[in-house]
Design a protein around this motif. Structure first.
Motif, mmCIF file in Angstrom:
data_model
loop_
_atom_site.group_PDB
_atom_site.id
_atom_site.type_symbol
_atom_site.label_atom_id
_atom_site.label_comp_id
_atom_site.label_asym_id
_atom_site.label_seq_id
_atom_site.Cartn_x
_atom_site.Cartn_y
_atom_site.Cartn_z
ATOM 1 N N GLY A 183 -0.564 3.282 -6.228
ATOM 2 C CA GLY A 183 -0.483 4.234 -5.136
ATOM 3 C C GLY A 183 -1.645 5.209 -5.118
ATOM 4 O O GLY A 183 -2.349 5.387 -6.116
ATOM 5 N N THR A 184 -1.841 5.847 -3.975
ATOM 6 C CA THR A 184 -2.904 6.835 -3.807
ATOM 7 C C THR A 184 -2.287 8.148 -3.347
ATOM 8 O O THR A 184 -1.561 8.178 -2.352
ATOM 9 C CB THR A 184 -3.931 6.372 -2.759
ATOM 10 O OG1 THR A 184 -4.458 5.099 -3.147
ATOM 11 C CG2 THR A 184 -5.072 7.375 -2.653
ATOM 12 N N ILE A 185 -2.550 9.223 -4.089
ATOM 13 C CA ILE A 185 -2.038 10.536 -3.704
ATOM 14 C C ILE A 185 -3.087 11.232 -2.847
ATOM 15 O O ILE A 185 -4.218 11.431 -3.273
ATOM 16 C CB ILE A 185 -1.692 11.374 -4.939
ATOM 17 C CG1 ILE A 185 -0.576 10.689 -5.745
ATOM 18 C CG2 ILE A 185 -1.248 12.781 -4.525
ATOM 19 C CD1 ILE A 185 -0.189 11.414 -7.011
ATOM 20 N N LEU A 186 -2.696 11.604 -1.648
ATOM 21 C CA LEU A 186 -3.605 12.216 -0.693
ATOM 22 C C LEU A 186 -3.024 13.509 -0.163
ATOM 23 O O LEU A 186 -1.833 13.794 -0.329
ATOM 24 C CB LEU A 186 -3.866 11.245 0.472
ATOM 25 C CG LEU A 186 -4.481 9.893 0.099
ATOM 26 C CD1 LEU A 186 -4.393 8.929 1.257
ATOM 27 C CD2 LEU A 186 -5.932 10.073 -0.324
ATOM 28 N N GLN A 241 0.864 -1.183 0.000
ATOM 29 C CA GLN A 241 0.000 0.000 0.000
ATOM 30 C C GLN A 241 0.896 1.227 0.000
ATOM 31 O O GLN A 241 1.727 1.395 0.892
ATOM 32 C CB GLN A 241 -0.892 0.001 1.245
ATOM 33 C CG GLN A 241 -1.719 1.276 1.423
ATOM 34 C CD GLN A 241 -2.514 1.265 2.719
ATOM 35 O OE1 GLN A 241 -2.902 0.208 3.216
ATOM 36 N NE2 GLN A 241 -2.748 2.450 3.278
ATOM 37 N N PHE A 242 0.730 2.077 -1.013
ATOM 38 C CA PHE A 242 1.527 3.291 -1.120
ATOM 39 C C PHE A 242 0.631 4.504 -0.949
ATOM 40 O O PHE A 242 -0.156 4.839 -1.833
ATOM 41 C CB PHE A 242 2.225 3.359 -2.481
ATOM 42 C CG PHE A 242 3.222 2.260 -2.726
ATOM 43 C CD1 PHE A 242 4.461 2.262 -2.102
ATOM 44 C CD2 PHE A 242 2.915 1.208 -3.588
ATOM 45 C CE1 PHE A 242 5.377 1.240 -2.336
ATOM 46 C CE2 PHE A 242 3.823 0.189 -3.822
ATOM 47 C CZ PHE A 242 5.063 0.210 -3.193
ATOM 48 N N ASP A 243 0.728 5.167 0.202
ATOM 49 C CA ASP A 243 0.017 6.417 0.446
ATOM 50 C C ASP A 243 1.002 7.557 0.233
ATOM 51 O O ASP A 243 2.047 7.618 0.890
ATOM 52 C CB ASP A 243 -0.537 6.470 1.869
ATOM 53 C CG ASP A 243 -1.707 5.525 2.066
ATOM 54 O OD1 ASP A 243 -2.396 5.221 1.079
ATOM 55 O OD2 ASP A 243 -1.935 5.081 3.208
ATOM 56 N N ILE A 244 0.670 8.440 -0.690
ATOM 57 C CA ILE A 244 1.588 9.490 -1.089
ATOM 58 C C ILE A 244 1.144 10.824 -0.509
ATOM 59 O O ILE A 244 0.047 11.304 -0.787
ATOM 60 C CB ILE A 244 1.661 9.594 -2.632
ATOM 61 C CG1 ILE A 244 1.826 8.200 -3.261
ATOM 62 C CG2 ILE A 244 2.783 10.530 -3.034
ATOM 63 C CD1 ILE A 244 3.001 7.408 -2.757
ATOM 64 N N ALA A 245 1.997 11.424 0.305
ATOM 65 C CA ALA A 245 1.708 12.718 0.923
ATOM 66 C C ALA A 245 2.192 13.829 0.003
ATOM 67 O O ALA A 245 3.392 14.053 -0.139
ATOM 68 C CB ALA A 245 2.388 12.819 2.281
#
Length: 383
Positions: A267-270, A192-196
């Motif tokens: 990934g998800t950019i948040l 799981q890639f959460d991108i800040a």
């Protein structure tokens, strides 16, 4: 509640150019502790995914540091740090510490010569240790390779017209003629890639990675045009290969297109502010506080659009907790911040230059925080 029993959370961003978030928080705490010696005061330093994110979150979550030698932004071996958050399962990677602009001498800054390869090496190192959850801050990059280097380090294959593997640098992005993601390390799919990142730019075009951020990384006008065309071709090949489109998604252009690369592997950019605040457990701590204090170098109407103090102010408002904002300066439209903050204050004492504010930031911040604490103390006596 008696003022001496107050619980105060101090959660500032850094004061750019003068104080880290930890330094700013400690100064404010010392001022308030002098007025409220029995209050429970907690400093939770904050960041937005850029420089300082690693130090900030490892302190806030009581995490640990790991070391690894990887390819730096110019492809040379460099020792780098990444972290494991206090939950003991989330890997924290700050791009600025691996492929960051501060790591490249100004005379050597050229996005044709930089790479994100080291990011992939760090991810693989963490995967090999059993980790599968990642929080990645994309600020402060020296790169414009569209994540080519990172994807190669993870095992993806990129070949030129002659069938040879292309090198992992910005200059090679336009040479890519074929793409194969089937060679990526199989366990990457489990991650799981959460991108800040608060950057909303697409990969290409007038507001894309190359046009907006290329110049600060050393690209001239001609180079920007070449990089943009290369990323467009490269992005289209990856999209065709995967049967999905990512180029125009918000954040695809973050970190020279590294956002696009992360999107391509799931990934998800948040919002960086939201991710960092949640990782520091602020959303759990704020409801139990009596007062929240935050701050930053300059506050204006943009503070409400993704910046750390704006997000904290909104969290405090949602929980009916009073919040105070202390900033280096207050800019255009700061009045809008009163929707979420009880008070908005600048540390400046009368007409001062930015240079003087930065030079004397520590003393100015302490005096402002102390004055605010005295006012609160006066109004708390009758509680």
């Amino acid at each position: 509640m008696l003022y001496k029993q107050m619980k105060i959370i101090i959660a500032p961003d850094s004061f750019k150019g003068s104080l880290t978030s930890m330094e700013a928080g400690t100064i404010i705490k010392n001022a308030f502790q002098k007025v409220f010696p029995q209050a429970a005061i907690e400093v939770v330093p904050m960041a937005d995914g850029g420089e300082g994110t690693l130090d900030t979150l490892l302190f806030s979550t009581k995490g640990k540091r790991l070391q690894k030698e990887v390819k730096g932004p110019l492809g040379e071996p460099v020792p780098v740090e990444y972290g494991i958050l206090g939950d003991e399962e989330t890997v924290l990677i700050e791009m600025a510490k691996i492929s960051g602009l501060p790591m490249v001498e100004e005379s050597k800054r050229n996005p044709l010569n930089t790479t994100t390869y080291g990011i992939g090496e760090v991810i693989l190192d963490a995967i090999n240790q059993g980790y599968r959850k990642f929080l990645i801050g994309l600020g402060g990059s020296a790169t414009n390779d569209g994540g080519l280097g990172m994807l190669q380090a993870l095992g993806a294959t990129f070949q030129d017209e002659a069938g040879k593997k292309v090198p992992p640098f910005g200059s090679a992005v336009g040479e890519v003629a074929s793409v194969d993601f089937s060679t990526i390390h199989p366990q990457v799919k489990e991650c799981q890639f959460d991108i800040a990142s608060d950057v909303e730019n697409p990969l290409c075009g007038e507001i894309g990675a190359s046009a907006v951020f290329g110049p600060q990384k050393g690209a001239d006008e001609k180079m920007v045009e070449m990089l943009d065309a290369s990323l467009s071709k490269y992005g289209a090949l990856i999209e065709q290969h995967l049967g999905k489109t990512f180029q125009n998604m918000k954040g695809a252009g973050a970190a020279g297109g590294l956002g696009f690369a992360f999107l391509s592997i799931g990934g998800t950019i948040l919002s960086g502010s939201k991710l960092i605040a949640e990782a520091a457990n602020l959303h759990q701590d704020i409801p139990h506080a009596d007062l929240i204090i935050t701050g930053e170098g300059q506050s204006d109407f943009q503070t409400l659009y993704g910046k750390i103090p704006g997000y904290i102010g909104q969290l405090a408002s949602e929980n009916n907790i009073p919040a105070m904002l202390i900033s280096g300066s207050l800019g255009d439209g700061y009045e809008k911040l009163y929707e979420y903050f009880t008070s908005c204050d600048s540390i400046a004492t009368g007409p001062m230059s930015i240079e003087d504010c930065i030079l004397h930031a520590e003393n100015l911040l302490y005096k402002k925080a102390y004055n605010l604490a005295k006012i609160i103390h006066l109004h708390s006596k009758g509680d």
